[in-house]
Design a protein around this motif. Structure first.
Motif, mmCIF file in Angstrom:
data_model
loop_
_atom_site.group_PDB
_atom_site.id
_atom_site.type_symbol
_atom_site.label_atom_id
_atom_site.label_comp_id
_atom_site.label_asym_id
_atom_site.label_seq_id
_atom_site.Cartn_x
_atom_site.Cartn_y
_atom_site.Cartn_z
ATOM 1 N N VAL A 103 43.272 88.037 71.869
ATOM 2 C CA VAL A 103 44.338 87.036 71.782
ATOM 3 C C VAL A 103 43.875 85.699 72.362
ATOM 4 O O VAL A 103 43.780 84.698 71.648
ATOM 5 C CB VAL A 103 45.610 87.524 72.506
ATOM 6 C CG1 VAL A 103 46.699 86.449 72.441
ATOM 7 C CG2 VAL A 103 46.112 88.817 71.881
ATOM 8 N N LEU A 104 43.557 85.685 73.651
ATOM 9 C CA LEU A 104 43.222 84.419 74.297
ATOM 10 C C LEU A 104 41.935 83.812 73.737
ATOM 11 O O LEU A 104 41.908 82.639 73.362
ATOM 12 C CB LEU A 104 43.094 84.639 75.812
ATOM 13 C CG LEU A 104 44.397 84.889 76.573
ATOM 14 C CD1 LEU A 104 44.104 85.120 78.045
ATOM 15 C CD2 LEU A 104 45.351 83.723 76.400
ATOM 16 N N LEU A 105 40.881 84.621 73.682
ATOM 17 C CA LEU A 105 39.599 84.082 73.234
ATOM 18 C C LEU A 105 39.667 83.619 71.788
ATOM 19 O O LEU A 105 39.238 82.510 71.456
ATOM 20 C CB LEU A 105 38.507 85.137 73.405
ATOM 21 C CG LEU A 105 37.104 84.724 72.935
ATOM 22 C CD1 LEU A 105 36.630 83.496 73.689
ATOM 23 C CD2 LEU A 105 36.118 85.868 73.104
ATOM 24 N N PRO A 110 38.815 77.724 68.571
ATOM 25 C CA PRO A 110 38.654 76.402 67.934
ATOM 26 C C PRO A 110 38.693 75.251 68.928
ATOM 27 O O PRO A 110 37.896 74.315 68.838
ATOM 28 C CB PRO A 110 39.835 76.343 66.961
ATOM 29 C CG PRO A 110 40.167 77.773 66.678
ATOM 30 C CD PRO A 110 39.923 78.490 67.969
ATOM 31 N N ALA A 111 39.612 75.319 69.905
ATOM 32 C CA ALA A 111 39.675 74.267 70.923
ATOM 33 C C ALA A 111 38.437 74.298 71.813
ATOM 34 O O ALA A 111 37.936 73.247 72.233
ATOM 35 C CB ALA A 111 40.935 74.423 71.767
ATOM 36 N N ASP A 134 41.786 74.859 77.648
ATOM 37 C CA ASP A 134 41.940 75.364 76.280
ATOM 38 C C ASP A 134 42.577 76.744 76.278
ATOM 39 O O ASP A 134 43.436 77.052 75.433
ATOM 40 C CB ASP A 134 40.576 75.431 75.585
ATOM 41 C CG ASP A 134 39.955 74.052 75.393
ATOM 42 O OD1 ASP A 134 40.714 73.070 75.336
ATOM 43 O OD2 ASP A 134 38.718 73.969 75.311
ATOM 44 N N THR A 135 42.168 77.584 77.206
ATOM 45 C CA THR A 135 42.713 78.945 77.290
ATOM 46 C C THR A 135 44.180 78.924 77.698
ATOM 47 O O THR A 135 44.999 79.678 77.159
ATOM 48 C CB THR A 135 41.903 79.777 78.296
ATOM 49 O OG1 THR A 135 40.518 79.755 77.926
ATOM 50 C CG2 THR A 135 42.386 81.214 78.329
ATOM 51 N N SER A 136 44.522 78.064 78.645
ATOM 52 C CA SER A 136 45.905 78.021 79.128
ATOM 53 C C SER A 136 46.875 77.465 78.095
ATOM 54 O O SER A 136 48.085 77.636 78.234
ATOM 55 C CB SER A 136 45.985 77.188 80.404
ATOM 56 O OG SER A 136 45.644 75.844 80.151
ATOM 57 N N ARG A 137 46.367 76.818 77.043
ATOM 58 C CA ARG A 137 47.241 76.273 76.008
ATOM 59 C C ARG A 137 47.649 77.324 74.974
ATOM 60 O O ARG A 137 48.487 77.038 74.114
ATOM 61 C CB ARG A 137 46.551 75.112 75.287
ATOM 62 C CG ARG A 137 46.450 73.847 76.105
ATOM 63 C CD ARG A 137 46.199 72.649 75.210
ATOM 64 N NE ARG A 137 45.937 71.445 75.978
ATOM 65 C CZ ARG A 137 44.747 70.901 76.141
ATOM 66 N NH1 ARG A 137 43.693 71.463 75.588
ATOM 67 N NH2 ARG A 137 44.598 69.802 76.839
ATOM 68 N N VAL A 138 47.071 78.506 75.012
ATOM 69 C CA VAL A 138 47.474 79.550 74.071
ATOM 70 C C VAL A 138 48.941 79.912 74.337
ATOM 71 O O VAL A 138 49.319 80.174 75.480
ATOM 72 C CB VAL A 138 46.580 80.798 74.227
ATOM 73 C CG1 VAL A 138 47.068 81.927 73.329
ATOM 74 C CG2 VAL A 138 45.131 80.447 73.908
#
Length: 281
Positions: free
Chosen positions: A199-201, A206-207, A173-177
């Motif tokens: 930004v990342l968090l 939501p994901a 989920d984090t890498s999809r930002v």
């Protein structure tokens, strides 16, 4: 017809092209209004119940192997009257909640760092990929040896079944930002810590919530395994005890209750997600 089209005559639209209810429902990924969604969902449960009733009413299956819906309801009432049903539900909910909460508290920050920093990914991802394929049942002897016969052993078994999957899913989920958001934050002078938290968090939250909903389902699947460990209460224990005495109707009650509790918790989290992240809709 070709002459009429060349002459500019209007072509009468077909019913499918007019945006009829049928056409709008069956277009790929077209939203479905809530009334129709609930109607179709209720229809699926009703069809399952009718098929179950028809099979048992026909006498084609021995009731010892497949009890009737009425027999299952009678078993539920008897379980409630003997005074242990609510206690079994309460202890099972507590075990699942404790094991899931422990996994979430540890997996969310670790998954965030794995998805954000490549050295952390290289350090933890192979281990997590290896560990997630290890069956939780195989850890029962070790859990008994390390934690004894108390509640800790049951909670830790649920943790084993959910933690490693959760870390990998949170990292994904984090890498999809989008990288554009990270670059924009760097351009504005944000530090790594600010990018991580602001930004990342926030972008992946939501994901991550979807991931938590999914892994909560994993926690419920490991409940019966956890209650194999010297338990004397809980829905999983009641199912195993009913198996010893060939009480198939009570087994069905326990399975259905676990499914209903899981469905209620999932829908509760879904409503909470809509409140917290309304823009996802």
């Amino acid at each position: 017809m070709s002459e009429r089209m060349e002459a500019g005559a209007p072509v009468r639209p077909t019913r499918l092209a007019t945006g009829s209810p049928r056409a709008s429902i069956w277009r790929i990924r077209t939203p479905l209004d809530r009334r129709r969604y609930l109607t179709l969902a209720a229809s699926s449960f009703a069809a399952l119940l009718i098929a179950w009733w028809a099979i048992t009413a026909s006498g084609a299956v021995n009731p010892m192997f497949l009890p009737s819906p009425a027999g299952v309801i009678d078993a539920l009432v008897a379980w409630y009257r003997d005074g242990t049903l609510l206690d079994d539900i309460g202890i099972s909910v507590w075990r699942v909640s404790a094991g899931f909460a422990l996994s979430a508290v540890m997996a969310v920050p670790l998954g965030l760092y794995v998805g954000a920093y490549q050295p952390v990914r290289a350090l933890f991802e192979p281990i997590m990929e290896f560990a997630r394929y290890l069956p939780a049942v195989a850890f029962v002897p070790l859990v008994l040896l390390w934690f004894g016969l108390g509640e800790t052993a049951k909670i830790m078994l649920i943790w084993i079944g959910t933690f490693f999957q959760m870390v990998l899913m949170i990292a994904e989920d984090t890498s999809r930002v989008p990288m554009a958001q990270i670059e924009a934050a760097r351009t504005l002078g944000a530090s790594n810590r600010e990018i991580l938290n602001l930004v990342l968090l926030r972008s992946a939250l939501p994901a991550m919530f979807d991931t938590l909903r999914m892994t909560l389902g994993f926690a419920w699947t490991y409940l019966v395994v956890a209650e194999l460990i010297a338990a004397n209460s809980g829905l999983g224990f009641a199912i195993l005890r009913a198996q010893r005495f060939m009480q198939t109707d009570r087994i069905f009650v326990g399975i259905i209750l676990i499914g209903l509790i899981g469905l209620v918790t999932d829908q509760t989290l879904r409503l909470l997600q809509k409140r917290l992240f309304p823009w996802r809709a």
